[in-house]
Design a protein around this motif. Structure first.
Motif, PDB file in Angstrom:
ATOM      1  N   LEU A  58      -3.616   3.456  -0.656  1.00  0.00           N
ATOM      2  CA  LEU A  58      -3.550   2.988  -1.584  1.00  0.00           C
ATOM      3  C   LEU A  58      -3.459   1.407  -2.029  1.00  0.00           C
ATOM      4  O   LEU A  58      -1.943   1.039  -1.435  1.00  0.00           O
ATOM      5  N   TYR A 114       0.610  -1.623   0.328  1.00  0.00           N
ATOM      6  CA  TYR A 114       0.000   0.048  -0.083  1.00  0.00           C
ATOM      7  C   TYR A 114       1.012   1.603  -0.223  1.00  0.00           C
ATOM      8  O   TYR A 114       2.230   0.989   0.457  1.00  0.00           O
ATOM      9  N   ILE A 154      -8.921   5.964  -5.034  1.00  0.00           N
ATOM     10  CA  ILE A 154      -8.291   7.007  -4.488  1.00  0.00           C
ATOM     11  C   ILE A 154      -8.757   8.242  -3.829  1.00  0.00           C
ATOM     12  O   ILE A 154      -7.764   9.285  -3.559  1.00  0.00           O
ATOM     13  N   ASN A 170      -0.906   7.752   0.858  1.00  0.00           N
ATOM     14  CA  ASN A 170      -2.379   8.614  -0.657  1.00  0.00           C
ATOM     15  C   ASN A 170      -1.605  10.263  -0.057  1.00  0.00           C
ATOM     16  O   ASN A 170      -1.781  11.215   1.392  1.00  0.00           O
TER      17      ASN A 170
END
Length: 72
Positions: free
Chosen positions: A30, A4, A25, A7
């Motif tokens: 993410l 991951y 998003i 963001n």
């Protein structure tokens, strides 16, 4: 477990109505599914992590730095 990325766009967290989109998003992280033999490139400054490996198999990952002087 998946890899991951945090963001990097804090404003994206403001629109929680879009939280369940396919790429998601608008969430804090993410997530990406990585398969054996894949190369996953991302900028070194991007905060990242991996989920726990819940299988009986070893997870082996390699990291390296890449510098590109110019693109052709």
């Amino acid at each position: 477990g998946r890899i991951y990325m945090n963001n990097p766009v804090p404003q994206a967290l403001m629109n929680q109505k879009m939280k369940d989109t396919k790429l998601n998003i608008y969430s804090q992280h993410l997530y990406f599914d990585i398969s054996e033999g894949m190369i996953f490139l991302f900028p070194g400054w991007l905060f990242h992590g991996v989920e726990s490996n819940n299988s009986d198999q070893d997870r082996i990952s390699m990291a390296f730095n890449l510098k590109v002087d110019k693109f052709i």
